[in-house]
Design a protein around this motif. Structure first.
Motif, PDB file in Angstrom:
ATOM      1  N   PRO A 148       0.823  -1.403  -0.324  1.00 48.61           N
ATOM      2  CA  PRO A 148      -0.365   0.362   0.034  1.00 48.61           C
ATOM      3  C   PRO A 148       0.669   1.182  -0.777  1.00 48.61           C
ATOM      4  O   PRO A 148       0.344   2.181  -0.105  1.00 48.61           O
ATOM      5  CB  PRO A 148      -0.665  -0.008   1.132  1.00 48.61           C
ATOM      6  N   ASN A 154      -0.825   0.696  -6.727  1.00 43.74           N
ATOM      7  CA  ASN A 154      -1.290   1.968  -5.794  1.00 43.74           C
ATOM      8  C   ASN A 154      -0.619   3.163  -6.407  1.00 43.74           C
ATOM      9  O   ASN A 154      -0.984   3.782  -6.677  1.00 43.74           O
ATOM     10  CB  ASN A 154      -0.861   1.794  -4.430  1.00 43.74           C
ATOM     11  N   LEU A 157      -2.547   3.957  -9.784  1.00 48.90           N
ATOM     12  CA  LEU A 157      -4.048   4.321  -8.923  1.00 48.90           C
ATOM     13  C   LEU A 157      -3.933   5.763  -8.695  1.00 48.90           C
ATOM     14  O   LEU A 157      -5.042   6.712  -9.532  1.00 48.90           O
ATOM     15  CB  LEU A 157      -4.098   2.886  -8.137  1.00 48.90           C
ATOM     16  N   ASN A 158      -2.655   5.663  -7.744  1.00 47.11           N
ATOM     17  CA  ASN A 158      -2.574   8.496  -7.547  1.00 47.11           C
ATOM     18  C   ASN A 158      -2.156   8.489  -8.352  1.00 47.11           C
ATOM     19  O   ASN A 158      -2.535   9.578  -8.753  1.00 47.11           O
ATOM     20  CB  ASN A 158      -1.432   7.650  -6.653  1.00 47.11           C
ATOM     21  N   GLU A 163      -6.650   6.544  -4.544  1.00 49.36           N
ATOM     22  CA  GLU A 163      -6.417   6.206  -3.533  1.00 49.36           C
ATOM     23  C   GLU A 163      -6.231   4.664  -3.707  1.00 49.36           C
ATOM     24  O   GLU A 163      -7.634   4.173  -3.175  1.00 49.36           O
ATOM     25  CB  GLU A 163      -6.718   7.142  -2.397  1.00 49.36           C
ATOM     26  N   GLY A 164      -5.529   4.124  -3.518  1.00 51.25           N
ATOM     27  CA  GLY A 164      -5.892   2.311  -3.253  1.00 51.25           C
ATOM     28  C   GLY A 164      -5.828   2.502  -2.285  1.00 51.25           C
ATOM     29  O   GLY A 164      -5.232   2.515  -1.201  1.00 51.25           O
ATOM     30  N   SER A 166      -5.789  -1.404   1.201  1.00 48.71           N
ATOM     31  CA  SER A 166      -4.558  -1.571   1.421  1.00 48.71           C
ATOM     32  C   SER A 166      -4.274  -2.783   1.169  1.00 48.71           C
ATOM     33  O   SER A 166      -3.105  -3.882   1.591  1.00 48.71           O
ATOM     34  CB  SER A 166      -4.738  -2.344   3.090  1.00 48.71           C
ATOM     35  N   TRP A 167      -5.144  -3.379  -0.034  1.00 51.41           N
ATOM     36  CA  TRP A 167      -4.919  -4.713  -0.957  1.00 51.41           C
ATOM     37  C   TRP A 167      -5.254  -5.914   0.709  1.00 51.41           C
ATOM     38  O   TRP A 167      -5.539  -6.863   1.128  1.00 51.41           O
ATOM     39  CB  TRP A 167      -3.603  -4.611  -0.975  1.00 51.41           C
ATOM     40  N   SER A 177      -7.519  -9.317  -4.495  1.00 49.87           N
ATOM     41  CA  SER A 177      -6.122  -9.856  -4.293  1.00 49.87           C
ATOM     42  C   SER A 177      -5.651 -10.801  -4.994  1.00 49.87           C
ATOM     43  O   SER A 177      -4.460 -11.376  -5.814  1.00 49.87           O
ATOM     44  CB  SER A 177      -5.191  -8.863  -3.052  1.00 49.87           C
TER      45      SER A 177
END
Length: 314
Positions: A148, A154, A157-158, A163-164, A166-167, A177
């Protein structure tokens, strides 16, 4: 005096039954001799452990102690075990999402890789390479990708303003995931789909093109119906594999099933009971419940296959 043509000397043709048995044994002895290593291996490594596990499931057997016969106590305790039901839920969640998605993505990628494009052999190799990566190495790779804080996923994605999550650190996103990681390694199924696509005669497509059928119509009226035997095979194997999911989640969580047991799968909990807690009777009961579930689902797929699986020439 010569015997008549229709007369036979039965005394010369009669063979004792014991000699017939010896002759039969002598006829097959070399075949049995060459097959004996396989027969012995089947008995020692499959048949004996299989029937032993049935008995052990009704005992309190552990590796350290012989245990006692307890009847259905192990099965009754499983019904009251909250972690058992959690592992069942996690496994079913994974199977319900992974198996259909693996078929959809597998067929779609196989159709793309079946196109007549220059350098297609290279593309096929690229899609097959992830299946050669060991699951432990795959787990380490995806732990870095899905980190994360500084993971690549992430980070991408940012860049687009998202906002990614915590997977693997999130109870909600941990199983999605794992499904994403598993879909990354479906190259083996893609190869099987490619073989199925290669078996479809071109005459069907030529006739459909003459009749004015477009790509969508050819796909849903020729390709998919004639590919159903291969889809059926991968569906059965996918169900069996999904319910036996072990290596990847075990490597990701070091056998802990974190966070909050969201990655504790059925076979992981079975392994812990058998080889961590030495509750072999309990683990054997879990194994036979899993066997019944897989057999029931496989039988259901086989029964329903008569309605949707189409074989060429039928």
């Amino acid at each position: 005096m010569k015997p008549l043509p229709n007369q036979t000397n039965t005394s010369k043709l009669a063979i004792p039954s014991n000699k017939k048995g010896l002759a039969a044994i002598g006829k097959y002895k070399y075949g049995l001799l060459f097959a004996s290593p396989w027969i012995i291996g089947l008995l020692v490594f499959y048949a004996i452990p299989l029937f032993s596990s049935i008995y052990f499931s009704f005992t309190s057997y552990s590796i350290l102690q012989p245990g006692e016969f307890v009847g259905f106590q192990n099965y009754q305790e499983l019904m009251r075990d909250s972690l058992f039901w959690k592992s069942v839920y996690n496994t079913i969640y994974f199977a319900v999402l992974y198996v259909p998605l693996s078929i959809i993505f597998g067929v779609a990628l196989a159709m793309m890789l079946n196109m007549k494009v220059k350098g297609m052999a290279i593309y096929r190799t690229i899609f097959f390479l992830p299946t050669l990566v060991p699951h432990v190495a795959l787990a380490v790779l995806w732990m870095w990708l899905l980190n994360p804080g500084f993971g690549l996923v992430n980070g991408l994605l940012n860049m687009i303003g998202i906002e990614g999550p915590s997977w693997l650190g999130s109870e909600v996103w941990s199983k999605p995931s794992l499904i994403m990681m598993s879909l990354w390694g479906i190259g083996q199924a893609i190869v099987i789909y490619l073989a199925g696509l290669g078996d479809i005669p071109e005459d069907y497509y030529d006739a459909a093109e003459v009749d004015g059928a477009n790509w969508f119509q050819r796909t849903f009226h020729i390709t998919l119906p004639l590919l159903t035997p291969v889809i059926f095979f991968n569906l059965v194997m996918g169900i069996i594999g999904a319910f036996q999911q072990f290596t990847l989640p075990y490597a990701l969580t070091q056998g802990k099933g974190t966070p909050a047991n969201s990655l504790t799968f059925y076979v992981m909990y079975l392994y812990d009971n058998g080889f961590k807690f030495f509750k072999m009777g309990y683990a054997s009961a879990m194994a036979w419940i899993l066997f019944v579930i897989i057999m029931a689902l496989t039988a259901l797929v086989f029964i329903t296959s008569k309605r949707w699986v189409h074989y060429q020439g039928k």
